[in-house]
Design a protein around this motif. Structure first.
Motif, PDB file in Angstrom:
ATOM      1  N   MET A 135      49.025 -11.794  41.119  1.00  0.00           N
ATOM      2  CA  MET A 135      48.362 -10.503  41.211  1.00  0.00           C
ATOM      3  C   MET A 135      46.862 -10.671  41.322  1.00  0.00           C
ATOM      4  SD  MET A 135      50.308  -7.876  38.697  1.00  0.00           S
ATOM      5  CE  MET A 135      49.441  -6.518  39.425  1.00  0.00           C
ATOM      6  N   ASP A 136      46.204  -9.643  41.862  1.00  0.00           N
ATOM      7  CA  ASP A 136      44.741  -9.669  41.917  1.00  0.00           C
ATOM      8  C   ASP A 136      44.185  -9.919  40.533  1.00  0.00           C
ATOM      9  OD1 ASP A 136      44.180  -7.123  44.457  1.00  0.00           O
ATOM     10  OD2 ASP A 136      44.761  -9.217  44.599  1.00  0.00           O
ATOM     11  N   GLU A 137      43.016 -10.525  40.473  1.00  0.00           N
ATOM     12  CA  GLU A 137      42.476 -11.041  39.228  1.00  0.00           C
ATOM     13  C   GLU A 137      42.434 -10.024  38.110  1.00  0.00           C
ATOM     14  OE1 GLU A 137      38.749 -12.701  40.371  1.00  0.00           O
ATOM     15  OE2 GLU A 137      39.593 -14.700  40.506  1.00  0.00           O
ATOM     16  N   SER A 138      42.023  -8.801  38.410  1.00  0.00           N
ATOM     17  CA  SER A 138      41.834  -7.842  37.314  1.00  0.00           C
ATOM     18  C   SER A 138      42.961  -6.841  37.209  1.00  0.00           C
ATOM     19  CB  SER A 138      40.504  -7.096  37.499  1.00  0.00           C
ATOM     20  OG  SER A 138      40.473  -6.462  38.754  1.00  0.00           O
ATOM     21  N   ASN A 181      40.633   9.161  49.400  1.00  0.00           N
ATOM     22  CA  ASN A 181      41.819   9.766  48.805  1.00  0.00           C
ATOM     23  C   ASN A 181      43.083   9.340  49.534  1.00  0.00           C
ATOM     24  OD1 ASN A 181      40.398  11.135  46.836  1.00  0.00           O
ATOM     25  ND2 ASN A 181      40.049  12.925  48.126  1.00  0.00           N
ATOM     26  N   ASN A 182      42.911   8.856  50.780  1.00  0.00           N
ATOM     27  CA  ASN A 182      44.071   8.402  51.531  1.00  0.00           C
ATOM     28  C   ASN A 182      44.752   7.233  50.840  1.00  0.00           C
ATOM     29  OD1 ASN A 182      43.516  10.321  53.478  1.00  0.00           O
ATOM     30  ND2 ASN A 182      42.333   8.920  54.758  1.00  0.00           N
ATOM     31  N   SER A 183      43.969   6.388  50.161  1.00  0.00           N
ATOM     32  CA  SER A 183      44.538   5.236  49.473  1.00  0.00           C
ATOM     33  C   SER A 183      45.442   5.682  48.330  1.00  0.00           C
ATOM     34  CB  SER A 183      43.418   4.332  48.928  1.00  0.00           C
ATOM     35  OG  SER A 183      42.645   3.804  49.985  1.00  0.00           O
ATOM     36  N   ALA A 195      51.237   5.128  40.629  1.00  0.00           N
ATOM     37  CA  ALA A 195      50.194   6.107  40.933  1.00  0.00           C
ATOM     38  C   ALA A 195      49.949   7.027  39.748  1.00  0.00           C
ATOM     39  CB  ALA A 195      50.571   6.922  42.166  1.00  0.00           C
ATOM     40  N   ASN A 196      51.002   7.371  39.017  1.00  0.00           N
ATOM     41  CA  ASN A 196      50.852   8.232  37.842  1.00  0.00           C
ATOM     42  C   ASN A 196      50.098   7.529  36.719  1.00  0.00           C
ATOM     43  OD1 ASN A 196      52.050  10.530  38.798  1.00  0.00           O
ATOM     44  ND2 ASN A 196      54.095  10.000  38.068  1.00  0.00           N
ATOM     45  N   ARG A 197      50.046   6.205  36.758  1.00  0.00           N
ATOM     46  CA  ARG A 197      49.425   5.448  35.686  1.00  0.00           C
ATOM     47  C   ARG A 197      47.904   5.485  35.752  1.00  0.00           C
ATOM     48  NH1 ARG A 197      47.508   0.123  35.244  1.00  0.00           N
ATOM     49  NH2 ARG A 197      47.579  -0.673  33.129  1.00  0.00           N
ATOM     50  N   ILE A 198      47.339   5.722  36.916  1.00  0.00           N
ATOM     51  CA  ILE A 198      45.900   5.623  37.079  1.00  0.00           C
ATOM     52  C   ILE A 198      45.322   6.909  37.635  1.00  0.00           C
ATOM     53  CG2 ILE A 198      45.840   3.120  37.365  1.00  0.00           C
ATOM     54  CD1 ILE A 198      45.919   3.456  40.317  1.00  0.00           C
ATOM     55  N   HIS A 199      44.037   7.063  37.477  1.00  0.00           N
ATOM     56  CA  HIS A 199      43.337   8.250  37.946  1.00  0.00           C
ATOM     57  C   HIS A 199      43.176   8.198  39.459  1.00  0.00           C
ATOM     58  CE1 HIS A 199      40.198  11.287  38.422  1.00  0.00           C
ATOM     59  NE2 HIS A 199      40.576  11.740  37.232  1.00  0.00           N
ATOM     60  N   PRO A 200      43.303   9.325  40.174  1.00  0.00           N
ATOM     61  CA  PRO A 200      43.182   9.330  41.637  1.00  0.00           C
ATOM     62  C   PRO A 200      41.850   8.812  42.159  1.00  0.00           C
ATOM     63  CG  PRO A 200      44.163  11.386  40.877  1.00  0.00           C
ATOM     64  CD  PRO A 200      43.709  10.648  39.654  1.00  0.00           C
ATOM     65  N   ARG A 204      39.263   1.251  42.822  1.00  0.00           N
ATOM     66  CA  ARG A 204      39.415  -0.197  42.661  1.00  0.00           C
ATOM     67  C   ARG A 204      40.834  -0.547  42.284  1.00  0.00           C
ATOM     68  NH1 ARG A 204      35.619  -3.033  38.384  1.00  0.00           N
ATOM     69  NH2 ARG A 204      34.075  -2.427  39.937  1.00  0.00           N
ATOM     70  N   LYS A 205      41.372   0.126  41.271  1.00  0.00           N
ATOM     71  CA  LYS A 205      42.722  -0.177  40.822  1.00  0.00           C
ATOM     72  C   LYS A 205      43.759   0.235  41.867  1.00  0.00           C
ATOM     73  CE  LYS A 205      43.079  -1.549  37.266  1.00  0.00           C
ATOM     74  NZ  LYS A 205      43.030  -2.954  36.781  1.00  0.00           N
ATOM     75  N   ILE A 206      43.505   1.345  42.545  1.00  0.00           N
ATOM     76  CA  ILE A 206      44.414   1.778  43.613  1.00  0.00           C
ATOM     77  C   ILE A 206      44.533   0.698  44.676  1.00  0.00           C
ATOM     78  CG2 ILE A 206      44.695   3.418  45.524  1.00  0.00           C
ATOM     79  CD1 ILE A 206      43.340   5.517  43.669  1.00  0.00           C
ATOM     80  N   ASN A 207      43.396   0.180  45.119  1.00  0.00           N
ATOM     81  CA  ASN A 207      43.410  -0.843  46.165  1.00  0.00           C
ATOM     82  C   ASN A 207      44.049  -2.132  45.672  1.00  0.00           C
ATOM     83  OD1 ASN A 207      42.154   0.834  48.029  1.00  0.00           O
ATOM     84  ND2 ASN A 207      40.094   0.230  47.393  1.00  0.00           N
ATOM     85  N   GLN A 208      43.868  -2.448  44.395  1.00  0.00           N
ATOM     86  CA  GLN A 208      44.511  -3.640  43.848  1.00  0.00           C
ATOM     87  C   GLN A 208      46.030  -3.504  43.877  1.00  0.00           C
ATOM     88  OE1 GLN A 208      42.601  -3.792  40.054  1.00  0.00           O
ATOM     89  NE2 GLN A 208      41.006  -5.223  40.720  1.00  0.00           N
ATOM     90  N   TYR A 209      46.527  -2.337  43.509  1.00  0.00           N
ATOM     91  CA  TYR A 209      47.971  -2.132  43.513  1.00  0.00           C
ATOM     92  C   TYR A 209      48.530  -2.201  44.930  1.00  0.00           C
ATOM     93  CZ  TYR A 209      48.097  -0.643  38.598  1.00  0.00           C
ATOM     94  OH  TYR A 209      48.034  -0.602  37.242  1.00  0.00           O
ATOM     95  N   ILE A 210      47.823  -1.579  45.866  1.00  0.00           N
ATOM     96  CA  ILE A 210      48.278  -1.608  47.257  1.00  0.00           C
ATOM     97  C   ILE A 210      48.269  -3.038  47.782  1.00  0.00           C
ATOM     98  CG2 ILE A 210      47.719  -0.896  49.618  1.00  0.00           C
ATOM     99  CD1 ILE A 210      46.695   1.741  48.470  1.00  0.00           C
ATOM    100  N   SER A 211      47.200  -3.779  47.448  1.00  0.00           N
ATOM    101  CA  SER A 211      47.103  -5.177  47.877  1.00  0.00           C
ATOM    102  C   SER A 211      48.231  -6.005  47.289  1.00  0.00           C
ATOM    103  CB  SER A 211      45.743  -5.748  47.460  1.00  0.00           C
ATOM    104  OG  SER A 211      45.663  -7.126  47.754  1.00  0.00           O
ATOM    105  N   LEU A 212      48.553  -5.788  46.028  1.00  0.00           N
ATOM    106  CA  LEU A 212      49.654  -6.491  45.388  1.00  0.00           C
ATOM    107  C   LEU A 212      50.952  -6.263  46.151  1.00  0.00           C
ATOM    108  CD1 LEU A 212      51.124  -7.945  43.013  1.00  0.00           C
ATOM    109  CD2 LEU A 212      51.296  -5.685  41.949  1.00  0.00           C
ATOM    110  N   TYR A 213      51.220  -5.012  46.461  1.00  0.00           N
ATOM    111  CA  TYR A 213      52.465  -4.683  47.153  1.00  0.00           C
ATOM    112  C   TYR A 213      52.484  -5.286  48.554  1.00  0.00           C
ATOM    113  CZ  TYR A 213      56.191  -2.006  49.353  1.00  0.00           C
ATOM    114  OH  TYR A 213      57.325  -1.650  50.034  1.00  0.00           O
TER     115      TYR A 213
END
Length: 498
Positions: A135-138, A181-183, A195-200, A204-213
């Protein structure tokens, strides 16, 4: 350095190495306590403050000066390049070999800092799960319970006593502000649970999750709910035998002390430090520039101060008052701005100082809540020492008697072969349910509090017990009694929508 005992640890015999962790809100006295404990134990300090690890901004990040370290070795203090992102994974990978070296010297490793996701990454084996290794570092720097903060709360970061990383309020994520917001919409399509776990706005975290997937094909929520999550916080899977000490103080005293400390920092040249690293095109969401106390002055520096200073420097050089290349701000830049005829500069300066104080007070609250979650959600046995009276009285005798001596007793018991070990963390909550069975992911919406979103059953239950929520419910019920034809179902404001 006088000591009362040696520290023994023999990992080869199956016992986990012993480490002491000193955490707590900013300004509570963590660093001072660690140094004072060195008079009783042969110890070395590992800094776990996500801003103090960087070189530079020594005043702003409140690094412990060498003269106050009293010869106690300090590691990861001002050693990292200010332009890199020193993640929880990077901290863990750096701290583990340092701890091994400290233990090899038969010294006690003491982890000191308010960046709890650093501490979590270090003491837990969560990051070592095979399914999450890439996974991404953070991404895994935060426990599954790190969620959106309370109303009007911005808080840590976190982290450190000066970090914006992971700062949120109800409307804005303060870290990354340029995302799309598209991310978030894409993440909702890919993994609505994550997505429910993090704020819209937490781009940074959104992009990390997308990158992971994208890289692994694994849903982020599956990893957080899988084997890695099951290991998180479990006593048998912690990397070390830990003694957790939280230096704490009551909020009114901390708030006052924080404001006084910011004023002292300004007098000591905080604005000069910020001016030295000011760059109009810099990324203020990475590295040292994300520290609380940097961005607050950005508007002042961009609009007024830099222009005024450059103009004054040019005039003074032309008048032979300054030599070419000599800087006006070698003095206290705050006084230069305050003495300026530019009223806008003065106003922006005072507003920025108040913002630093406000954001630091908010940080204190978030740090307190994060420590509480480690105890209540994951069952960590955290020993509290109260520094309230010592801060308010400014008495060294009170500090020694109430804080240092209490901590010494805790550590002695921890190191004693016959003493009770503070590392016996519970793996179940008050009702006997395993922690891994706690509802960490479900999204709850409180209508009474303006459709406020809570993530996880623990946060929802905490919210319902909060004074603000109960006052709103009481007010709504009072209004309902005075309204004819009121439908009973409308009173169920304390219920949630999933």
């Amino acid at each position: 350095m006088a000591t009362e005992r040696t520290v023994t640890s023999n990992p080869s015999n199956g016992e986990r190495p012993k480490v002491v962790v000193i955490t707590g809100p900013t300004a509570s006295g963590k660093s001072k306590l660690a140094v004072d404990l060195a008079s009783h134990f042969p110890l070395e300090v590992i800094n776990a403050d996500s801003m103090q690890v960087y070189r530079g901004l020594d005043v702003l990040t409140n690094k412990l000066p060498l003269s106050h370290q009293n010869g106690v070795p300090h590691h990861l203090l001002g050693t990292v390049s200010p332009n890199v992102e020193f993640t929880a994974k990077a901290f863990r990978d750096s701290a583990i070999p340092i701890i091994d070296d400290i233990l090899a010297r038969n010294h006690l490793p003491v982890i000191v800092g308010g960046t709890n996701y650093y501490i979590q990454a270090l003491v837990s084996q969560f990051l070592l799960d095979d399914s999450a290794e890439d996974m991404d570092e953070s991404c895994l720097g935060d426990p599954p319970s790190v969620t959106q903060s309370d109303n009007n709360f911005i808080g840590e970061i976190d982290g450190s006593n000066n970090s914006y990383d992971l700062l949120e309020d109800d409307n804005n994520f303060i870290g990354e502000i340029d995302g799309s917001n598209n991310s978030y919409g894409l993440l909702k399509d890919i993994d609505p649970v994550a997505a429910n776990r993090i704020h819209p706005n937490n781009h940074r975290k959104i992009n990390q999750y997308i990158s992971l997937y994208t890289r692994t094909g694994v849903l982020p929520s599956k990893i957080f709910q899988g084997k890695a999550a099951e290991k998180w916080g479990q006593v048998d899977n912690l990397r070390y035998d830990c003694c957790f000490i939280c230096v704490d103080a009551c909020l009114p005293v901390l708030d006052k002390y924080v404001e006084q400390r910011v004023d002292c920092m300004m007098d000591d040249g905080l604005l000069n430090e910020v001016y030295d690293i000011y760059n109009l095109n810099a990324d203020y969401s990475r590295g040292l520039r994300q520290a609380i106390g940097v961005r607050e002055f950005q508007l002042l520096l961009r609009i007024c101060a830099v222009k005024d200073i450059c103009e004054k420097e040019r005039e003074l050089i032309e008048g032979s008052v300054l030599e070419k290349g000599e800087k006006l701000c070698n003095g206290n830049l705050m006084e230069v701005v305050r003495s300026s005829s530019n009223t806008e500069s003065t106003i922006l300066l005072e507003e920025a100082i108040e913002k630093v104080k406000l954001n630091t007070r908010r940080l204190v609250r978030r740090q307190k809540r994060m420590v509480s979650r480690l105890q209540t959600l994951f069952g960590w046995n955290i020993h509290y020492v109260d520094s309230t009276e010592s801060i308010s009285s400014k008495s060294e005798d009170v500090w020694t008697g109430q804080v240092v001596e209490s901590a010494v007793k805790i550590v002695k018991s921890f190191l004693s072969d016959n003493g009770s070990s503070p590392s016996t963390f519970g793996t179940s909550n008050d009702t006997g349910m395993k922690i891994t069975q706690r509802d960490l992911w479900t999204q709850y919406t409180c209508k009474a509090c303006g459709d406020r979103v809570l993530r996880g059953l623990h946060e929802w239950e905490q919210h319902k017990r909060g004074r603000g929520h109960r006052k709103r419910i009481s007010s709504l019920k009072s209004k309902a009694r005075n309204t004819t034809g009121f439908v009973k179902e409308k009173m169920e404001y304390s219920e949630c929508e999933h």
